[in-house]
Design a protein around this motif. Structure first.
Motif, PDB file in Angstrom:
ATOM      1  N   THR A 192       0.845  -1.189   0.000  1.00 53.93           N
ATOM      2  CA  THR A 192       0.000   0.000   0.000  1.00 53.93           C
ATOM      3  C   THR A 192       0.880   1.238   0.000  1.00 53.93           C
ATOM      4  O   THR A 192       2.098   1.164   0.230  1.00 53.93           O
ATOM      5  N   GLY A 193       0.284   2.373  -0.253  1.00 49.62           N
ATOM      6  CA  GLY A 193       1.069   3.602  -0.274  1.00 49.62           C
ATOM      7  C   GLY A 193       0.206   4.836  -0.220  1.00 49.62           C
ATOM      8  O   GLY A 193      -1.025   4.765  -0.273  1.00 49.62           O
ATOM      9  N   ARG A 194       0.871   5.958  -0.124  1.00 46.69           N
ATOM     10  CA  ARG A 194       0.185   7.257  -0.081  1.00 46.69           C
ATOM     11  C   ARG A 194       1.016   8.281  -0.841  1.00 46.69           C
ATOM     12  O   ARG A 194       2.232   8.393  -0.628  1.00 46.69           O
ATOM     13  N   ILE A 195       0.344   9.031  -1.717  1.00 50.52           N
ATOM     14  CA  ILE A 195       0.983  10.091  -2.487  1.00 50.52           C
ATOM     15  C   ILE A 195       0.987  11.369  -1.649  1.00 50.52           C
ATOM     16  O   ILE A 195      -0.074  11.900  -1.315  1.00 50.52           O
ATOM     17  N   HIS A 196       2.177  11.861  -1.330  1.00 51.39           N
ATOM     18  CA  HIS A 196       2.298  13.108  -0.568  1.00 51.39           C
ATOM     19  C   HIS A 196       2.608  14.303  -1.472  1.00 51.39           C
ATOM     20  O   HIS A 196       2.331  15.450  -1.096  1.00 51.39           O
ATOM     21  N   ALA A 197       3.212  14.052  -2.624  1.00 49.87           N
ATOM     22  CA  ALA A 197       3.487  15.115  -3.594  1.00 49.87           C
ATOM     23  C   ALA A 197       3.584  14.485  -4.972  1.00 49.87           C
ATOM     24  O   ALA A 197       4.252  13.466  -5.158  1.00 49.87           O
TER      25      ALA A 197
ATOM     26  N   LEU B 197       8.092  14.353  -6.540  1.00 52.09           N
ATOM     27  CA  LEU B 197       7.327  13.159  -6.184  1.00 52.09           C
ATOM     28  C   LEU B 197       7.724  12.712  -4.783  1.00 52.09           C
ATOM     29  O   LEU B 197       8.910  12.514  -4.502  1.00 52.09           O
ATOM     30  N   THR B 198       6.737  12.586  -3.908  1.00 47.15           N
ATOM     31  CA  THR B 198       6.949  12.048  -2.564  1.00 47.15           C
ATOM     32  C   THR B 198       5.894  10.979  -2.313  1.00 47.15           C
ATOM     33  O   THR B 198       4.689  11.257  -2.408  1.00 47.15           O
ATOM     34  N   VAL B 199       6.347   9.766  -2.014  1.00 48.25           N
ATOM     35  CA  VAL B 199       5.433   8.626  -1.863  1.00 48.25           C
ATOM     36  C   VAL B 199       5.848   7.811  -0.642  1.00 48.25           C
ATOM     37  O   VAL B 199       7.029   7.489  -0.472  1.00 48.25           O
ATOM     38  N   GLY B 200       4.883   7.477   0.192  1.00 50.27           N
ATOM     39  CA  GLY B 200       5.102   6.538   1.281  1.00 50.27           C
ATOM     40  C   GLY B 200       4.619   5.155   0.865  1.00 50.27           C
ATOM     41  O   GLY B 200       3.524   5.028   0.317  1.00 50.27           O
TER      42      GLY B 200
ATOM     43  N   ARG C 160       8.419   3.000   4.230  1.00 46.73           N
ATOM     44  CA  ARG C 160       9.434   3.984   3.872  1.00 46.73           C
ATOM     45  C   ARG C 160       8.827   5.102   3.020  1.00 46.73           C
ATOM     46  O   ARG C 160       7.880   4.860   2.267  1.00 46.73           O
ATOM     47  N   ILE C 161       9.365   6.294   3.170  1.00 47.33           N
ATOM     48  CA  ILE C 161       8.953   7.435   2.353  1.00 47.33           C
ATOM     49  C   ILE C 161      10.058   7.735   1.352  1.00 47.33           C
ATOM     50  O   ILE C 161      11.238   7.845   1.721  1.00 47.33           O
ATOM     51  N   TYR C 162       9.682   7.856   0.078  1.00 42.76           N
ATOM     52  CA  TYR C 162      10.621   8.140  -1.004  1.00 42.76           C
ATOM     53  C   TYR C 162      10.364   9.551  -1.528  1.00 42.76           C
ATOM     54  O   TYR C 162       9.200   9.929  -1.754  1.00 42.76           O
ATOM     55  N   ARG C 163      11.434  10.280  -1.741  1.00 47.84           N
ATOM     56  CA  ARG C 163      11.340  11.644  -2.278  1.00 47.84           C
ATOM     57  C   ARG C 163      12.238  11.765  -3.509  1.00 47.84           C
ATOM     58  O   ARG C 163      13.420  11.415  -3.447  1.00 47.84           O
ATOM     59  N   PHE C 164      11.670  12.276  -4.583  1.00 50.12           N
ATOM     60  CA  PHE C 164      12.410  12.442  -5.831  1.00 50.12           C
ATOM     61  C   PHE C 164      12.108  13.821  -6.418  1.00 50.12           C
ATOM     62  O   PHE C 164      10.977  14.320  -6.296  1.00 50.12           O
TER      63      PHE C 164
END
Length: 209
Positions: free
Chosen positions: A126-131, A145-148, A164-168
Motif C-alpha cells: 500500500t502507499g500514499r501520495i504526498h506530492a 514526487l513524494t510517496v510513502g 518507507r517514504i521516497y522523495r524524488f
C-alpha cells in the motif's frame, strides 16, 4: 388519456429543444489533453526472497493529489490546477498500477495481483501520495514526487514488514510544458520503482538470514 400523455410528452420535447436546459450544458472550451506514466522499467536482479503472494492496492493521496488535473506548486506554496492538461487517472492509481506491473515482471514475489483480487493474498503493498506536482521555484521548474510505501503481512502476526517514504525531484526543466511534466514524472516513478524493488529485495534477503 393516451392522447393527453402524448401531447404532454411532445410539449416537453419542444420545450427542451427550445433551450429550456441550455444553462446546464458546459460552455465550449478546449478539449482536455490526457497524459499517462510512460517508461520502460529497468530489471532488478533479485532471487525470489518472498514465498507469499502480494496484492498491490491503489495508493491513497493527500489533497490536492487525489484528482486527475495536473497540479502546479508556486514559489509561495500556492496550488493551482490545469483543467486542460490532465492525467488519465488519479496519481495514486497510476503509481500503484505501474509498481504492480514492474513487480509482476520480476522475481520478488511468486505472484502479484492488483486491487480487485478477491483471493486476499497474505501480503499487501500500500502507499500514499504526498506530492505529485510541477514545482515552480523562482526561475526553476521541475517535477516533484513524494510517496510513502508499506508492505504488510495481513495473514500473520508480523504486521508491517516495510514502511518507507521516497522523495524524488527531477532536474530543472527549461519550460513548463505539460508534455515535459509528464516525461519528468514518468522518470521519477521509474526511479521509485527501481529503488523500491531494490529495498524489497534487501528486506527479503535479511528475513532469510
Amino acid at each position: 388519456m393516451r392522447r393527453s400523455a402524448r401531447f404532454v410528452l411532445l410539449f416537453l420535447v419542444v420545450a427542451l429543444s427550445a433551450g429550456g436546459c441550455g444553462g446546464i450544458l458546459p460552455e465550449p472550451g478546449p478539449a482536455p489533453v490526457f497524459y499517462r506514466l510512460d517508461y520502460d522499467p529497468p530489471p532488478v536482479d533479485c532471487p525470489r526472497p518472498f514465498d507469499k503472494r502480494v496484492r498491490v492496492r491503489e495508493f491513497s493521496a493527500a489533497s490536492p493529489y487525489d484528482q486527475t488535473e495536473m497540479t502546479v506548486l508556486g514559489p509561495g506554496g500556492e496550488v493551482s490546477f490545469s483543467g486542460t492538461y490532465q492525467w488519465v487517472a488519479p496519481p495514486g492509481r497510476m503509481v500503484a498500477e505501474s509498481l504492480g506491473r514492474d513487480l509482476s515482471a520480476g522475481d520478488l514475489f511468486p505472484a502479484v495481483s492488483m486491487d480487485a483480487d478477491p483471493s486476499f493474498p497474505p501480503l499487501e503493498l500500500t502507499g500514499r501520495i504526498h506530492a505529485f506536482a510541477w514545482e515552480r521555484n523562482g526561475v526553476e521548474e521541475r517535477a516533484v514526487l513524494t510517496v510513502g510505501v508499506s508492505l504488510t503481512d495481513t495473514a500473520g502476526e508480523s504486521g508491517i514488514l516495510f514502511n518507507r517514504i521516497y522523495r524524488f525531484r527531477s532536474p530543472p526543466c527549461p519550460e513548463g510544458k505539460a508534455s515535459l511534466f509528464a516525461s519528468a514524472m514518468s522518470t521519477l516513478v521509474k526511479n521509485l520503482s527501481v529503488r523500491l524493488r531494490q529495498d524489497l529485495c534487501s528486506l527479503g534477503k535479511a528475513a532469510e538470514d
